[in-house]
Design a protein around this motif. Structure first.
Motif, short mmCIF file in Angstrom:
data_model
loop_
_atom_site.label_atom_id
_atom_site.label_comp_id
_atom_site.label_asym_id
_atom_site.label_seq_id
_atom_site.Cartn_x
_atom_site.Cartn_y
_atom_site.Cartn_z
N ILE A 153 5.26 2.76 -8.97
CA ILE A 153 5.94 3.84 -8.24
C ILE A 153 5.01 5.02 -8.08
CG2 ILE A 153 7.85 5.48 -8.30
CD1 ILE A 153 9.48 3.31 -9.74
N LEU A 154 4.24 5.33 -9.10
CA LEU A 154 3.28 6.42 -9.02
C LEU A 154 2.25 6.15 -7.92
CD1 LEU A 154 2.22 9.11 -10.07
CD2 LEU A 154 0.95 7.85 -11.82
N GLU A 155 1.81 4.91 -7.82
CA GLU A 155 0.86 4.54 -6.76
C GLU A 155 1.46 4.76 -5.38
OE1 GLU A 155 0.12 0.51 -7.91
OE2 GLU A 155 -1.67 1.04 -9.05
N GLU A 156 2.74 4.43 -5.20
CA GLU A 156 3.41 4.62 -3.91
C GLU A 156 3.50 6.10 -3.55
OE1 GLU A 156 7.21 2.65 -3.75
OE2 GLU A 156 6.38 0.85 -4.67
N VAL A 157 3.82 6.94 -4.51
CA VAL A 157 3.93 8.37 -4.25
C VAL A 157 2.56 8.96 -3.93
CG1 VAL A 157 4.65 10.60 -5.20
CG2 VAL A 157 6.01 8.57 -5.65
N VAL A 158 1.53 8.51 -4.61
CA VAL A 158 0.17 8.97 -4.32
C VAL A 158 -0.22 8.58 -2.90
CG1 VAL A 158 -2.28 8.64 -4.88
CG2 VAL A 158 -0.63 9.05 -6.70
N ALA A 159 0.11 7.36 -2.51
CA ALA A 159 -0.21 6.89 -1.15
C ALA A 159 0.50 7.74 -0.10
CB ALA A 159 0.18 5.42 -0.99
N LYS A 160 1.76 8.08 -0.33
CA LYS A 160 2.50 8.92 0.61
C LYS A 160 1.92 10.33 0.65
CE LYS A 160 6.78 6.37 0.43
NZ LYS A 160 8.19 6.34 0.13
N ALA A 161 1.53 10.85 -0.50
CA ALA A 161 0.95 12.19 -0.55
C ALA A 161 -0.37 12.25 0.19
CB ALA A 161 0.77 12.63 -1.99
N ASN A 162 -1.13 11.17 0.15
CA ASN A 162 -2.41 11.12 0.85
C ASN A 162 -2.24 11.08 2.37
OD1 ASN A 162 -4.14 11.28 -1.36
ND2 ASN A 162 -3.96 9.09 -1.75
N GLN A 163 -1.06 10.76 2.85
CA GLN A 163 -0.80 10.69 4.28
C GLN A 163 -0.36 12.02 4.88
OE1 GLN A 163 2.10 7.60 4.64
NE2 GLN A 163 0.65 5.97 4.21
N ILE A 164 -0.16 13.01 4.05
CA ILE A 164 0.36 14.30 4.51
C ILE A 164 -0.72 15.07 5.25
CG2 ILE A 164 1.15 16.55 3.70
CD1 ILE A 164 2.91 15.18 1.82
N ASP A 165 -0.34 15.70 6.34
CA ASP A 165 -1.25 16.53 7.14
C ASP A 165 -1.34 17.91 6.51
OD1 ASP A 165 -2.75 17.78 9.09
OD2 ASP A 165 -1.13 17.83 10.56
N ALA A 166 -2.51 18.24 6.00
CA ALA A 166 -2.73 19.52 5.32
C ALA A 166 -2.53 20.70 6.26
CB ALA A 166 -4.13 19.56 4.73
N ASN A 167 -2.76 20.51 7.54
CA ASN A 167 -2.66 21.61 8.50
C ASN A 167 -1.23 22.05 8.77
OD1 ASN A 167 -5.49 21.68 8.89
ND2 ASN A 167 -5.32 19.93 10.26
N ALA A 168 -0.25 21.26 8.36
CA ALA A 168 1.14 21.59 8.62
C ALA A 168 1.76 22.44 7.50
CB ALA A 168 1.96 20.31 8.79
N TYR A 169 1.06 22.56 6.38
CA TYR A 169 1.63 23.23 5.22
C TYR A 169 0.76 24.41 4.79
CZ TYR A 169 4.49 19.08 5.11
OH TYR A 169 5.36 18.09 5.46
N THR A 170 1.36 25.33 4.05
CA THR A 170 0.61 26.49 3.57
C THR A 170 -0.49 26.02 2.62
OG1 THR A 170 2.06 26.87 1.67
CG2 THR A 170 2.62 28.02 3.73
N ALA A 171 -1.57 26.76 2.61
CA ALA A 171 -2.72 26.38 1.77
C ALA A 171 -2.34 26.36 0.29
CB ALA A 171 -3.87 27.35 2.01
N GLU A 172 -1.51 27.31 -0.12
CA GLU A 172 -1.12 27.38 -1.53
C GLU A 172 -0.33 26.15 -1.96
OE1 GLU A 172 -0.25 29.89 0.69
OE2 GLU A 172 -1.93 31.20 0.22
N SER A 173 0.66 25.79 -1.16
CA SER A 173 1.49 24.65 -1.54
C SER A 173 0.71 23.34 -1.44
CB SER A 173 2.78 24.60 -0.71
OG SER A 173 2.51 24.34 0.65
N TYR A 174 -0.19 23.25 -0.47
CA TYR A 174 -0.99 22.03 -0.34
C TYR A 174 -2.00 21.91 -1.48
CZ TYR A 174 -3.35 18.09 1.73
OH TYR A 174 -3.87 16.84 1.93
N ALA A 175 -2.52 23.04 -1.96
CA ALA A 175 -3.46 23.03 -3.08
C ALA A 175 -2.78 22.49 -4.34
CB ALA A 175 -4.01 24.42 -3.33
N VAL A 176 -1.53 22.85 -4.55
CA VAL A 176 -0.79 22.34 -5.71
C VAL A 176 -0.60 20.83 -5.58
CG1 VAL A 176 1.43 22.42 -6.93
CG2 VAL A 176 0.37 24.54 -6.12
N LEU A 177 -0.30 20.37 -4.36
CA LEU A 177 -0.15 18.93 -4.14
C LEU A 177 -1.46 18.22 -4.39
CD1 LEU A 177 1.64 16.56 -3.15
CD2 LEU A 177 0.72 17.00 -0.87
#
Length: 66
Positions: free
Chosen positions: A2-26
């Motif tokens: 399950i951890l692997e699945e969540v990591v894979a989904k997190a890697n697909q997120i577009d950094a440009n759509a989110y604030t730098a601070e929140s993306y840095a935490v991710l």
């Protein structure tokens, strides 16, 4: 797995759509989760902690306002 699945989904997120601070935490949570996944001797507690941290970072992502 399950951890692997969540990591894979997190890697697909577009950094440009989110604030730098929140993306840095991710990003930090993903790096931590990858370290735990790479550790063959990781205890279940470490896996659970990495999962919780990653899901929390995922939920705390903030979109950049229009």
């Amino acid at each position: 797995s399950i951890l692997e699945e969540v990591v894979a989904k997190a890697n697909q997120i577009d950094a440009n759509a989110y604030t730098a601070e929140s993306y840095a935490v991710l990003t930090a949570a993903v790096n931590n989760a990858n370290a735990v996944l790479a550790d063959e001797n990781a205890m279940q507690e470490e896996v659970n902690s990495a999962y919780s941290e990653l899901v929390t970072a995922f939920l705390n992502l903030r979109l950049i306002p229009n």
